[in-house]
Design a protein around this motif. Sequence first.
Motif, PDB file in Angstrom:
ATOM      1  N   GLY A  64       0.821  -1.215   0.000  1.00  0.00           N
ATOM      2  CA  GLY A  64       0.000   0.000   0.000  1.00  0.00           C
ATOM      3  C   GLY A  64       0.849   1.258   0.000  1.00  0.00           C
ATOM      4  N   PHE A  65       1.926   1.256   0.782  1.00  0.00           N
ATOM      5  CA  PHE A  65       2.826   2.405   0.829  1.00  0.00           C
ATOM      6  C   PHE A  65       3.477   2.635  -0.530  1.00  0.00           C
ATOM      7  CE2 PHE A  65       7.132   4.086   1.470  1.00  0.00           C
ATOM      8  CZ  PHE A  65       6.817   5.311   2.037  1.00  0.00           C
ATOM      9  N   CYS A  66       3.944   1.557  -1.166  1.00  0.00           N
ATOM     10  CA  CYS A  66       4.581   1.681  -2.486  1.00  0.00           C
ATOM     11  C   CYS A  66       3.589   2.211  -3.519  1.00  0.00           C
ATOM     12  CB  CYS A  66       5.156   0.342  -2.928  1.00  0.00           C
ATOM     13  SG  CYS A  66       6.602  -0.163  -1.967  1.00  0.00           S
ATOM     14  N   ALA A  67       2.336   1.754  -3.453  1.00  0.00           N
ATOM     15  CA  ALA A  67       1.307   2.249  -4.378  1.00  0.00           C
ATOM     16  C   ALA A  67       1.045   3.738  -4.136  1.00  0.00           C
ATOM     17  CB  ALA A  67       0.025   1.447  -4.217  1.00  0.00           C
ATOM     18  N   ALA A  68       1.016   4.146  -2.881  1.00  0.00           N
ATOM     19  CA  ALA A  68       0.791   5.557  -2.576  1.00  0.00           C
ATOM     20  C   ALA A  68       1.954   6.414  -3.064  1.00  0.00           C
ATOM     21  CB  ALA A  68       0.595   5.737  -1.068  1.00  0.00           C
ATOM     22  N   VAL A  69       3.169   5.928  -2.911  1.00  0.00           N
ATOM     23  CA  VAL A  69       4.345   6.668  -3.388  1.00  0.00           C
ATOM     24  C   VAL A  69       4.307   6.781  -4.904  1.00  0.00           C
ATOM     25  CG1 VAL A  69       6.865   6.552  -3.629  1.00  0.00           C
ATOM     26  CG2 VAL A  69       5.806   6.139  -1.408  1.00  0.00           C
ATOM     27  N   GLN A  70       3.950   5.700  -5.587  1.00  0.00           N
ATOM     28  CA  GLN A  70       3.854   5.715  -7.049  1.00  0.00           C
ATOM     29  C   GLN A  70       2.796   6.705  -7.500  1.00  0.00           C
ATOM     30  OE1 GLN A  70       5.778   4.166  -9.243  1.00  0.00           O
ATOM     31  NE2 GLN A  70       4.656   4.972 -10.975  1.00  0.00           N
ATOM     32  N   SER A  71       1.648   6.718  -6.824  1.00  0.00           N
ATOM     33  CA  SER A  71       0.576   7.650  -7.173  1.00  0.00           C
ATOM     34  C   SER A  71       1.015   9.092  -6.954  1.00  0.00           C
ATOM     35  CB  SER A  71      -0.653   7.339  -6.317  1.00  0.00           C
ATOM     36  OG  SER A  71      -1.658   8.286  -6.531  1.00  0.00           O
ATOM     37  N   LEU A  72       1.690   9.345  -5.844  1.00  0.00           N
ATOM     38  CA  LEU A  72       2.184  10.689  -5.566  1.00  0.00           C
ATOM     39  C   LEU A  72       3.218  11.121  -6.592  1.00  0.00           C
ATOM     40  CD1 LEU A  72       2.108  13.077  -3.621  1.00  0.00           C
ATOM     41  CD2 LEU A  72       3.880  11.929  -2.282  1.00  0.00           C
ATOM     42  N   SER A  73       4.059  10.197  -7.007  1.00  0.00           N
ATOM     43  CA  SER A  73       5.062  10.507  -8.027  1.00  0.00           C
ATOM     44  C   SER A  73       4.399  10.876  -9.348  1.00  0.00           C
ATOM     45  CB  SER A  73       5.989   9.313  -8.217  1.00  0.00           C
ATOM     46  OG  SER A  73       6.891   9.531  -9.255  1.00  0.00           O
ATOM     47  N   GLU A  74       3.376  10.139  -9.720  1.00  0.00           N
ATOM     48  CA  GLU A  74       2.653  10.437 -10.958  1.00  0.00           C
ATOM     49  C   GLU A  74       1.955  11.793 -10.868  1.00  0.00           C
ATOM     50  OE1 GLU A  74       0.108   7.064 -11.389  1.00  0.00           O
ATOM     51  OE2 GLU A  74       1.756   5.742 -12.004  1.00  0.00           O
ATOM     52  N   GLU A  75       1.351  12.088  -9.711  1.00  0.00           N
ATOM     53  CA  GLU A  75       0.697  13.387  -9.533  1.00  0.00           C
ATOM     54  C   GLU A  75       1.711  14.519  -9.599  1.00  0.00           C
ATOM     55  OE1 GLU A  75      -1.746  13.506  -6.031  1.00  0.00           O
ATOM     56  OE2 GLU A  75      -2.706  11.603  -6.537  1.00  0.00           O
ATOM     57  N   CYS A  76       2.893  14.320  -9.028  1.00  0.00           N
ATOM     58  CA  CYS A  76       3.948  15.345  -9.090  1.00  0.00           C
ATOM     59  C   CYS A  76       4.394  15.574 -10.535  1.00  0.00           C
ATOM     60  CB  CYS A  76       5.137  14.944  -8.225  1.00  0.00           C
ATOM     61  SG  CYS A  76       4.842  15.127  -6.466  1.00  0.00           S
ATOM     62  N   SER A  77       4.493  14.499 -11.300  1.00  0.00           N
ATOM     63  CA  SER A  77       4.881  14.633 -12.708  1.00  0.00           C
ATOM     64  C   SER A  77       3.837  15.429 -13.477  1.00  0.00           C
ATOM     65  CB  SER A  77       5.052  13.259 -13.348  1.00  0.00           C
ATOM     66  OG  SER A  77       6.126  12.574 -12.769  1.00  0.00           O
ATOM     67  N   ARG A  78       2.553  15.141 -13.226  1.00  0.00           N
ATOM     68  CA  ARG A  78       1.488  15.881 -13.900  1.00  0.00           C
ATOM     69  C   ARG A  78       1.499  17.348 -13.485  1.00  0.00           C
ATOM     70  NH1 ARG A  78      -1.431  11.033 -12.948  1.00  0.00           N
ATOM     71  NH2 ARG A  78      -2.431  11.918 -11.086  1.00  0.00           N
ATOM     72  N   LEU A  79       1.721  17.590 -12.205  1.00  0.00           N
ATOM     73  CA  LEU A  79       1.782  18.972 -11.726  1.00  0.00           C
ATOM     74  C   LEU A  79       2.970  19.709 -12.341  1.00  0.00           C
ATOM     75  CD1 LEU A  79       0.679  21.159  -9.844  1.00  0.00           C
ATOM     76  CD2 LEU A  79       2.157  20.215  -8.046  1.00  0.00           C
ATOM     77  N   GLU A  80       4.091  19.027 -12.451  1.00  0.00           N
ATOM     78  CA  GLU A  80       5.270  19.643 -13.065  1.00  0.00           C
ATOM     79  C   GLU A  80       5.002  19.994 -14.525  1.00  0.00           C
ATOM     80  OE1 GLU A  80       9.941  18.548 -13.913  1.00  0.00           O
ATOM     81  OE2 GLU A  80       8.827  17.410 -12.417  1.00  0.00           O
ATOM     82  N   GLN A  81       4.312  19.116 -15.246  1.00  0.00           N
ATOM     83  CA  GLN A  81       3.966  19.395 -16.637  1.00  0.00           C
ATOM     84  C   GLN A  81       3.024  20.602 -16.732  1.00  0.00           C
ATOM     85  OE1 GLN A  81       2.378  15.736 -18.117  1.00  0.00           O
ATOM     86  NE2 GLN A  81       4.384  14.749 -18.271  1.00  0.00           N
ATOM     87  N   ARG A  82       2.067  20.686 -15.822  1.00  0.00           N
ATOM     88  CA  ARG A  82       1.145  21.832 -15.838  1.00  0.00           C
ATOM     89  C   ARG A  82       1.885  23.131 -15.549  1.00  0.00           C
ATOM     90  NH1 ARG A  82      -3.793  20.681 -12.080  1.00  0.00           N
ATOM     91  NH2 ARG A  82      -4.399  22.718 -12.874  1.00  0.00           N
ATOM     92  N   VAL A  83       2.831  23.085 -14.605  1.00  0.00           N
ATOM     93  CA  VAL A  83       3.608  24.285 -14.283  1.00  0.00           C
ATOM     94  C   VAL A  83       4.440  24.707 -15.486  1.00  0.00           C
ATOM     95  CG1 VAL A  83       5.536  25.135 -12.864  1.00  0.00           C
ATOM     96  CG2 VAL A  83       3.639  23.899 -11.788  1.00  0.00           C
ATOM     97  N   GLN A  84       5.028  23.751 -16.187  1.00  0.00           N
ATOM     98  CA  GLN A  84       5.824  24.069 -17.380  1.00  0.00           C
ATOM     99  C   GLN A  84       4.952  24.695 -18.461  1.00  0.00           C
ATOM    100  OE1 GLN A  84       7.842  20.487 -18.531  1.00  0.00           O
ATOM    101  NE2 GLN A  84       9.359  20.630 -16.873  1.00  0.00           N
ATOM    102  N   LYS A  85       3.736  24.195 -18.655  1.00  0.00           N
ATOM    103  CA  LYS A  85       2.820  24.762 -19.636  1.00  0.00           C
ATOM    104  C   LYS A  85       2.438  26.201 -19.258  1.00  0.00           C
ATOM    105  CE  LYS A  85       0.767  20.509 -21.351  1.00  0.00           C
ATOM    106  NZ  LYS A  85      -0.472  19.706 -21.445  1.00  0.00           N
ATOM    107  N   LEU A  86       2.206  26.427 -17.979  1.00  0.00           N
ATOM    108  CA  LEU A  86       1.852  27.780 -17.509  1.00  0.00           C
ATOM    109  C   LEU A  86       3.027  28.734 -17.679  1.00  0.00           C
ATOM    110  CD1 LEU A  86      -0.186  27.013 -14.270  1.00  0.00           C
ATOM    111  CD2 LEU A  86      -1.055  27.949 -16.415  1.00  0.00           C
ATOM    112  N   GLN A  87       4.244  28.260 -17.467  1.00  0.00           N
ATOM    113  CA  GLN A  87       5.425  29.100 -17.643  1.00  0.00           C
ATOM    114  C   GLN A  87       5.635  29.443 -19.120  1.00  0.00           C
ATOM    115  OE1 GLN A  87       8.598  26.885 -15.808  1.00  0.00           O
ATOM    116  NE2 GLN A  87       8.249  27.813 -13.783  1.00  0.00           N
ATOM    117  N   GLN A  88       5.269  28.559 -20.018  1.00  0.00           N
ATOM    118  CA  GLN A  88       5.420  28.813 -21.450  1.00  0.00           C
ATOM    119  C   GLN A  88       4.435  29.879 -21.928  1.00  0.00           C
ATOM    120  OE1 GLN A  88       5.042  24.998 -23.316  1.00  0.00           O
ATOM    121  NE2 GLN A  88       7.071  24.316 -22.685  1.00  0.00           N
ATOM    122  N   ARG A  89       3.304  29.991 -21.297  1.00  0.00           N
ATOM    123  CA  ARG A  89       2.286  30.981 -21.693  1.00  0.00           C
ATOM    124  C   ARG A  89       2.736  32.294 -21.256  1.00  0.00           C
ATOM    125  NH1 ARG A  89      -3.419  28.093 -20.188  1.00  0.00           N
ATOM    126  NH2 ARG A  89      -3.125  26.315 -21.509  1.00  0.00           N
TER     127      ARG A  89
END
Length: 89
Positions: A64-89
């Motif tokens: 369960g802990f490993c699944a939560a870490v994986q989910s958090l990592s994926e959410e961080c990646s998505r957030l990082e992509q959104r921040v990069q898109k906002l910086q490009q605008r």
Amino acid sequence: RNLRWDLENDLSQRVGDIAARRLLQGGKHFAQWHAQRIAHLAANVTEYLTEESSTIAHRKDITGFCAAVQSLSEECSRLEQRVQKLQQR
């Protein structure tokens, strides 16, 4: 190389057939009892460490802990992509 020592035969020459047989059977039973005691001790120590002292985590908790870490990592990646898109605008 293919010969095996016949302990019962050698022992029977010293103490007799019946006594040799009983001694070997007693030794085998003692070895089996000893192995069972060690297995039970290992199971009890494992149970204590996982259930009572919480020194070792359960497999399901680790999974369960490993699944939560994986989910958090994926959410961080998505957030990082959104921040990069906002910086490009």
